[in-house]
Structures are given as C-alpha cells and as structure tokens.
Design a protein around this motif. Structure first.
Motif, mmCIF file in Angstrom:
data_model
loop_
_atom_site.group_PDB
_atom_site.id
_atom_site.type_symbol
_atom_site.label_atom_id
_atom_site.label_comp_id
_atom_site.label_asym_id
_atom_site.label_seq_id
_atom_site.Cartn_x
_atom_site.Cartn_y
_atom_site.Cartn_z
ATOM 1 N N VAL A 1 0.859 -1.181 0.000
ATOM 2 C CA VAL A 1 0.000 0.000 0.000
ATOM 3 C C VAL A 1 0.899 1.235 0.000
ATOM 4 O O VAL A 1 1.752 1.400 0.872
ATOM 5 C CB VAL A 1 -0.932 0.007 1.232
ATOM 6 N N VAL A 2 0.704 2.100 -0.989
ATOM 7 C CA VAL A 2 1.547 3.290 -1.110
ATOM 8 C C VAL A 2 0.774 4.589 -0.849
ATOM 9 O O VAL A 2 1.386 5.640 -0.631
ATOM 10 C CB VAL A 2 2.232 3.359 -2.498
ATOM 11 N N ASP A 3 -0.560 4.540 -0.873
ATOM 12 C CA ASP A 3 -1.340 5.744 -0.603
ATOM 13 C C ASP A 3 -2.795 5.358 -0.332
ATOM 14 O O ASP A 3 -3.230 4.248 -0.696
ATOM 15 C CB ASP A 3 -1.265 6.712 -1.782
ATOM 16 N N ARG A 4 -3.528 6.274 0.295
ATOM 17 C CA ARG A 4 -4.930 6.029 0.638
ATOM 18 C C ARG A 4 -5.735 7.306 0.415
ATOM 19 O O ARG A 4 -5.223 8.411 0.612
ATOM 20 C CB ARG A 4 -5.079 5.621 2.107
ATOM 21 N N PHE A 5 -7.007 7.125 0.045
ATOM 22 C CA PHE A 5 -7.951 8.232 -0.075
ATOM 23 C C PHE A 5 -9.248 7.789 0.581
ATOM 24 O O PHE A 5 -9.723 6.675 0.340
ATOM 25 C CB PHE A 5 -8.202 8.561 -1.550
ATOM 26 N N GLN A 6 -9.836 8.655 1.409
ATOM 27 C CA GLN A 6 -11.116 8.317 2.054
ATOM 28 C C GLN A 6 -11.884 9.592 2.320
ATOM 29 O O GLN A 6 -11.301 10.608 2.723
ATOM 30 C CB GLN A 6 -10.875 7.570 3.370
ATOM 31 N N SER A 7 -13.197 9.559 2.067
ATOM 32 C CA SER A 7 -14.034 10.705 2.408
ATOM 33 C C SER A 7 -15.494 10.296 2.479
ATOM 34 O O SER A 7 -15.975 9.525 1.643
ATOM 35 C CB SER A 7 -13.885 11.820 1.372
ATOM 36 N N VAL B 1 -22.953 12.949 7.196
ATOM 37 C CA VAL B 1 -22.836 13.356 5.795
ATOM 38 C C VAL B 1 -23.258 14.808 5.593
ATOM 39 O O VAL B 1 -22.831 15.452 4.628
ATOM 40 C CB VAL B 1 -23.620 12.418 4.852
ATOM 41 N N ALA B 2 -24.083 15.340 6.507
ATOM 42 C CA ALA B 2 -24.508 16.738 6.381
ATOM 43 C C ALA B 2 -23.320 17.689 6.431
ATOM 44 O O ALA B 2 -23.322 18.739 5.779
ATOM 45 C CB ALA B 2 -25.515 17.085 7.467
ATOM 46 N N SER B 3 -22.301 17.325 7.196
ATOM 47 C CA SER B 3 -21.113 18.177 7.319
ATOM 48 C C SER B 3 -19.980 17.737 6.392
ATOM 49 O O SER B 3 -18.882 18.293 6.448
ATOM 50 C CB SER B 3 -20.613 18.168 8.769
ATOM 51 N N ALA B 4 -20.234 16.752 5.535
ATOM 52 C CA ALA B 4 -19.211 16.248 4.613
ATOM 53 C C ALA B 4 -19.182 17.082 3.332
ATOM 54 O O ALA B 4 -20.145 17.786 3.017
ATOM 55 C CB ALA B 4 -19.497 14.782 4.277
ATOM 56 N N PRO B 5 -18.096 17.002 2.567
ATOM 57 C CA PRO B 5 -18.053 17.691 1.266
ATOM 58 C C PRO B 5 -19.130 17.150 0.332
ATOM 59 O O PRO B 5 -19.583 16.013 0.480
ATOM 60 C CB PRO B 5 -16.653 17.362 0.731
#
Length: 203
Positions: free
Chosen positions: A35-41, A64-68
């Motif tokens: 594993v070289v990188d991660r993305f989560q949102s 989720v209301a406060s999420a992008p």
C-alpha cells in the motif's frame, strides 16, 4: 507492475438506477504488493440515509450533512486514481456507483474493474464463502477496522488482493500476476482456470 487502486463505497442502497447514492468512498493504492497511498471521504449527496443503512455502516445523516458534496469528493477520487485500473470486492456493485457518481460530477469513468470475489471463486473454491470478511478470516489476513466502512473494507480487499497475487506466484508460477490476469481470471469458466494459468506460465 503498475499501481492498482482498490476501491469501496458505502451507499444508501443497492442501485444508483433506483436513486441510491454514495455516502462514503475509500481507495487504497497498491504498488508492488504494498500500500503506497490512501484516499477516504464521506460525501453529501443530498439524500437521507435510511435507518437500516445507518445501523449497518454507522454512517449517520448528521455525519454526511457536514461532509463535502459528492461531486467534489468524486472529482478528487478520480484524480487520485488517475490511470490506475480498479479492483473491488463484488466489483459489479462498486463499479455502478463509481460510474454513476462520476457521471453526476461531470467526470468520465474509463478504468477496467477486476473483482476479488470472482477471482477468489476461481482460485479458492474450497472457501466456506466468498464474502470479504469470510475470505479475510480464511486466509488469516488482518482485520482493518469496522466492516461496512469504506476504508476498512478497501484495506481488507487490498490485503485479499495481495494474497491472491502471492498465491498466483507461489502456487501457479505466474511471474507477473497483474490486473490483466485478474480480468482474465474473473471471466474464465472454473474448469478452464488450469488452461488459463498455463498460458501465463508457458507450461
């Protein structure tokens, strides 16, 4: 081998065609078996999360209301993946949401998807089940966190991918168990797996 992006979505339901939307996405970038990188949102798609989904995932409407907004998250996710081919467990599900959410964001999905569930059915027919959690236990892989959260599931799917690639090398003699082989395996009828392996090993 080129990087592979392992992806997982949490959603409000089973199908974007029925109006369901993504609530969370995670991507684990794997290169050379590491594993070289991660993305989560989390993402706000402007729809309510049913109570039974919240009980399954722990993701609430307040979270989720406060999420992008979903379009911003998907644009960032698409940039993160770049040209890397994609892998998911039960990829038909994640592919539908990847394509639908990118389309809503005005982005185009072009990466091929390989499925660790379909590949596992070919390589490990003796496994008690081909659900992600069962396969993680079957191979004694590490649990990454709460199931049904995107990053934990993406991490476990990445571990399973590593196990698959290791077994293709050690048990089947494949020098480069790349994404193209995974795609070929998942399309291969179970009785033809041995012949497919022979093509990749020259046996």
């Amino acid at each position: 081998m080129k990087p592979i992006a392992v992806i997982d979505f949490e959603t409000t339901g089973l199908s974007p065609a029925m109006g369901d939307r993504a609530t969370e996405v995670a991507i684990v970038l794997v290169e050379g078996g590491r594993v070289v990188d991660r993305f989560q949102s989390l993402m706000n798609a402007g729809v309510r999360i049913p109570a039974f989904i919240t009980s399954l995932t722990g993701i609430t409407n307040a979270m989720v209301a406060s999420a992008p907004d979903a379009a911003t998250v998907m644009t960032d996710a698409n940039r993160f993946v770049g040209n890397a081919p994609l892998v998911a467990h039960n990829a038909s599900f994640d592919r539908k949401f990847w394509e639908a959410e990118l389309s809503r964001a005005g982005e185009r999905a072009s990466q091929p998807f390989a499925c660790t569930m379909l590949v596992s059915r070919r390589l490990y027919p003796q496994a008690p089940s081909h659900k992600l959690g069962v396969l993680v236990d079957y191979h004694h892989l590490p649990k990454a966190g709460r199931a049904h959260r995107a990053l934990a599931d993406a991490e476990m799917a990445a571990s399973l991918l590593g196990q698959i690639q290791h077994d293709l090398r050690s048990r089947h003699g494949v020098d480069r168990p790349d994404h193209a082989l995974l795609m070929a395996l998942q399309r291969c009828a179970k009785p033809a797996v041995r012949a497919l392996m022979a093509q990749y090993t020259g046996a």
